[in-house]
Scaffold this motif. Sequence first.
Motif, PDB file in Angstrom:
ATOM      1  N   ALA A 105      43.935  34.640  26.942  1.00  0.00           N
ATOM      2  CA  ALA A 105      45.179  34.427  27.676  1.00  0.00           C
ATOM      3  C   ALA A 105      45.122  34.574  29.194  1.00  0.00           C
ATOM      4  N   PRO A 106      44.329  35.516  29.764  1.00  0.00           N
ATOM      5  CA  PRO A 106      44.446  35.735  31.213  1.00  0.00           C
ATOM      6  C   PRO A 106      44.015  34.569  32.090  1.00  0.00           C
ATOM      7  N   GLY A 107      42.948  33.859  31.739  1.00  0.00           N
ATOM      8  CA  GLY A 107      42.519  32.748  32.574  1.00  0.00           C
ATOM      9  C   GLY A 107      41.653  33.180  33.739  1.00  0.00           C
ATOM     10  N   SER A 108      41.342  32.225  34.613  1.00  0.00           N
ATOM     11  CA  SER A 108      40.268  32.398  35.595  1.00  0.00           C
ATOM     12  C   SER A 108      40.736  32.202  37.033  1.00  0.00           C
ATOM     13  N   GLY A 109      39.905  32.692  37.946  1.00  0.00           N
ATOM     14  CA  GLY A 109      40.204  32.601  39.365  1.00  0.00           C
ATOM     15  C   GLY A 109      39.538  31.424  40.045  1.00  0.00           C
ATOM     16  N   VAL A 110      39.706  31.363  41.375  1.00  0.00           N
ATOM     17  CA  VAL A 110      39.175  30.275  42.186  1.00  0.00           C
ATOM     18  C   VAL A 110      38.796  30.847  43.546  1.00  0.00           C
ATOM     19  N   ALA A 111      37.761  30.282  44.157  1.00  0.00           N
ATOM     20  CA  ALA A 111      37.323  30.755  45.472  1.00  0.00           C
ATOM     21  C   ALA A 111      37.242  29.609  46.462  1.00  0.00           C
ATOM     22  N   LEU A 112      37.625  29.894  47.701  1.00  0.00           N
ATOM     23  CA  LEU A 112      37.412  28.981  48.816  1.00  0.00           C
ATOM     24  C   LEU A 112      36.226  29.506  49.607  1.00  0.00           C
ATOM     25  N   ILE A 113      35.215  28.680  49.773  1.00  0.00           N
ATOM     26  CA  ILE A 113      33.953  29.124  50.362  1.00  0.00           C
ATOM     27  C   ILE A 113      33.314  27.981  51.143  1.00  0.00           C
ATOM     28  N   ASP A 114      32.946  28.238  52.374  1.00  0.00           N
ATOM     29  CA  ASP A 114      32.188  27.252  53.144  1.00  0.00           C
ATOM     30  C   ASP A 114      30.707  27.501  52.863  1.00  0.00           C
ATOM     31  N   TYR A 115      30.256  27.031  51.687  1.00  0.00           N
ATOM     32  CA  TYR A 115      28.925  27.413  51.212  1.00  0.00           C
ATOM     33  C   TYR A 115      27.791  26.804  52.039  1.00  0.00           C
ATOM     34  N   ASP A 116      28.066  25.674  52.730  1.00  0.00           N
ATOM     35  CA  ASP A 116      27.006  25.025  53.514  1.00  0.00           C
ATOM     36  C   ASP A 116      27.201  25.190  55.018  1.00  0.00           C
ATOM     37  N   ASN A 117      28.146  26.040  55.408  1.00  0.00           N
ATOM     38  CA  ASN A 117      28.368  26.367  56.825  1.00  0.00           C
ATOM     39  C   ASN A 117      28.606  25.139  57.700  1.00  0.00           C
ATOM     40  N   ASP A 118      29.374  24.172  57.161  1.00  0.00           N
ATOM     41  CA  ASP A 118      29.683  22.987  57.967  1.00  0.00           C
ATOM     42  C   ASP A 118      31.068  23.072  58.599  1.00  0.00           C
ATOM     43  N   LEU A 145      31.625  23.669  41.451  1.00  0.00           N
ATOM     44  CA  LEU A 145      31.673  23.794  42.901  1.00  0.00           C
ATOM     45  C   LEU A 145      31.909  22.412  43.483  1.00  0.00           C
ATOM     46  N   PHE A 146      32.964  22.298  44.304  1.00  0.00           N
ATOM     47  CA  PHE A 146      33.324  21.017  44.927  1.00  0.00           C
ATOM     48  C   PHE A 146      33.066  21.091  46.430  1.00  0.00           C
ATOM     49  N   HIS A 147      32.251  20.157  46.918  1.00  0.00           N
ATOM     50  CA  HIS A 147      31.960  20.067  48.346  1.00  0.00           C
ATOM     51  C   HIS A 147      33.062  19.300  49.060  1.00  0.00           C
ATOM     52  N   ASN A 148      33.492  19.835  50.188  1.00  0.00           N
ATOM     53  CA  ASN A 148      34.531  19.216  51.008  1.00  0.00           C
ATOM     54  C   ASN A 148      33.910  18.073  51.819  1.00  0.00           C
ATOM     55  N   ASN A 149      34.420  16.854  51.612  1.00  0.00           N
ATOM     56  CA  ASN A 149      33.872  15.669  52.279  1.00  0.00           C
ATOM     57  C   ASN A 149      34.489  15.400  53.644  1.00  0.00           C
ATOM     58  N   HIS A 150      35.386  16.247  54.102  1.00  0.00           N
ATOM     59  CA  HIS A 150      36.017  16.159  55.429  1.00  0.00           C
ATOM     60  C   HIS A 150      37.009  14.995  55.530  1.00  0.00           C
ATOM     61  N   ASP A 151      37.290  14.328  54.415  1.00  0.00           N
ATOM     62  CA  ASP A 151      38.204  13.175  54.463  1.00  0.00           C
ATOM     63  C   ASP A 151      39.325  13.304  53.434  1.00  0.00           C
ATOM     64  N   GLY A 152      39.552  14.528  52.957  1.00  0.00           N
ATOM     65  CA  GLY A 152      40.593  14.747  51.951  1.00  0.00           C
ATOM     66  C   GLY A 152      40.079  14.689  50.527  1.00  0.00           C
ATOM     67  N   THR A 153      38.790  14.404  50.349  1.00  0.00           N
ATOM     68  CA  THR A 153      38.213  14.337  49.014  1.00  0.00           C
ATOM     69  C   THR A 153      37.109  15.378  48.860  1.00  0.00           C
ATOM     70  N   PHE A 154      36.772  15.646  47.586  1.00  0.00           N
ATOM     71  CA  PHE A 154      35.757  16.644  47.262  1.00  0.00           C
ATOM     72  C   PHE A 154      34.791  16.062  46.236  1.00  0.00           C
ATOM     73  N   THR A 155      33.527  16.489  46.307  1.00  0.00           N
ATOM     74  CA  THR A 155      32.492  16.000  45.402  1.00  0.00           C
ATOM     75  C   THR A 155      31.923  17.156  44.585  1.00  0.00           C
ATOM     76  N   ASN A 156      31.799  16.948  43.287  1.00  0.00           N
ATOM     77  CA  ASN A 156      31.242  17.952  42.402  1.00  0.00           C
ATOM     78  C   ASN A 156      29.742  18.113  42.675  1.00  0.00           C
ATOM     79  N   VAL A 157      29.325  19.305  43.131  1.00  0.00           N
ATOM     80  CA  VAL A 157      27.909  19.555  43.433  1.00  0.00           C
ATOM     81  C   VAL A 157      27.366  20.700  42.581  1.00  0.00           C
ATOM     82  N   THR A 158      28.021  20.964  41.459  1.00  0.00           N
ATOM     83  CA  THR A 158      27.666  22.116  40.622  1.00  0.00           C
ATOM     84  C   THR A 158      26.217  22.074  40.168  1.00  0.00           C
TER      85      THR A 158
END
Length: 617
Positions: A105-118, A145-158
């Motif tokens: 029932a409890p479910g999971s969290g989410v993180a915002l992370i600039d993993y590639d320092n861009d 893990l979704f990479h921020n493409n800087h254009d409003g979209t994200f790419t799955n890089v898991t």
Amino acid sequence: MIPRRALNPALAFAVSVCLLLSFFFLYVVVQGQPPASANQQNPPPSGMATGGAHAPIRDALSRPITAGGFVDGAPIVFLDVTKQAGLDIFHHRSGTPEKTTILEAPGSGVALIDYDNDGWLDIYLLNGSTVPAMKGKEAPPRAMLFHNNHDGTFTNVTEKAGVANERWGFGVAVADYDNDGWPDIYVANYGKNRLYHNNHDGTFTDVAEKAGVALGGWSTGPTWGDYDRDGLLDLFVPGYVKYDLDHPVIAGQRGLRAGSCQYRGVDIFCGPLGLIGESDHLFHNNGDGTFTDASVKAGVSDPQARYGFASVFVDLDDDGWLDLVVANDSVPNYLYHNRHDGTFEDISFASGFAVNEEGRAQSSMGIGIGDYNHDGKADIFITTFSDDYKTLYRNDGDGSLTDVSFKVGLGMPTIPFLSWGAGFLDFDNDSWLDIFIANGHVYPIADKTDWGTTWAQRPLLFRNINGKKFQEVPPATGSGLADIITARGAAFGDLFNDGHIDVVLNNLDSSPTLLRGVAKNGNHWITLKLVGGPKSPQDAIGAKVFLTAGGVRQRADVLSGGSYGSSSDPRVHFGLGTSTKVDKVLVHWPDGVQEEISISGVDRIVTIVEGKSSGNN
């Protein structure tokens, strides 16, 4: 620390003894029951709720207010851009749809992370699991893990990053624990936890076992902070419930009487009350990639085994040392005051944080930290169960906290909702911190009852009116505030670097939700990225920033953890209202150094490096 409301010593001692004895009695009666077995006496009825039943609240169309109350033509402040962003390919899964056990029932969290320092925030979504997957009988659900493409979209890089987890995930906290300038990820699971070390090339390596932080029970919302001020980030991990995957406690099975676990007269899964809780863990950073369990020595091991859900390190009394806040489900919360010697003092009851103003423990789920009234002190917001109000504790600055929920208008409107992730954010950049709450029930049967609440629920946003009142922002029809979702984890940050705070919600058994901030009013803003010096953590977790603009002084803290199992933007954001310049910035660095910074211009993101950023930025 001064006892709450400055009671005389004798009376304060008597009150403390009575409260402790009352809790001890509660602990023995409802928590001291072992898991059900064939020869066990039946425990008392148990569940999550601690508030009383309330009459249903419905909107003009007779919909429960948790899934209704939409306002045509209201200003749109959040847009749901999940599909456009490409996040809808992620699907959370947690057990079976029926939710017959507490694990599901409890479910999971989410993180915002600039993993590639861009310079752009990426998104890490935890996943749950299933019993067959845990036993190797089916493919496990995967985190993404979704990479921020800087254009409003994200790419799955898991796949490339190697952070799929493939365990039953609950909480996540981001920090640069080895001070190499790259953010790392700690994942709290049911089962062994993971510490993903950032390899600086878009990949991560799980070093939890080598580091000594894997544990193995049921861990929830972790937090990072340098509690002993040695320049190295330490890790606190709350524990929830001792749970046996092969022998779950279910009413009507293994000697436990049918009907033992109910909510409002309806059979539900058992717990947490009546179950044995997990202890908490504090891991001291040794500086060589390993950690030492300092829980008992530091006084934060939770020998009473309360049901921990969320935690956060924050300097509540402004003595320059991080204190520790822990939200517990259905039993009193913890507030630990840092003694400056590697140990903590439990001031939960003395401070007024253990229970609400009614003297009642609540089913606390998530934590928000922010200075809502511009008095320079960090206040605490706690989310709770349905049929109970969500609690705002004002920091009085003398070691005491006051429950002001009803006084500021947060009491009645929040009662029908079952709330999880939460945070303070200035959605309209008017310089006053507002409150966002993620909601969703734990009992699917809610949709078949007349409780006036629902399984999926809309989020809540409360606008701060000059630090005196909070007013619900109308959920505009068709906007993000009108989403009916099973929200759990919530993380906050400027994903598009446009000066608006966005929200990412991890929804139980569903796709996530990305709410883009779109409030339009011409207000200005500034966002600061802090980089610590040689004696501070590199990512400056634990720093405090005091910013003055237009005669208004605001405070923001660099935190890791809080909300519900989630980790938000490590940068600090300030709405400036109509001000077009920043008058003063004072940074209290984690090592105790205070530094005044000059900043020119607004509506931009500025990096501040300890000891190197005074002057022009």
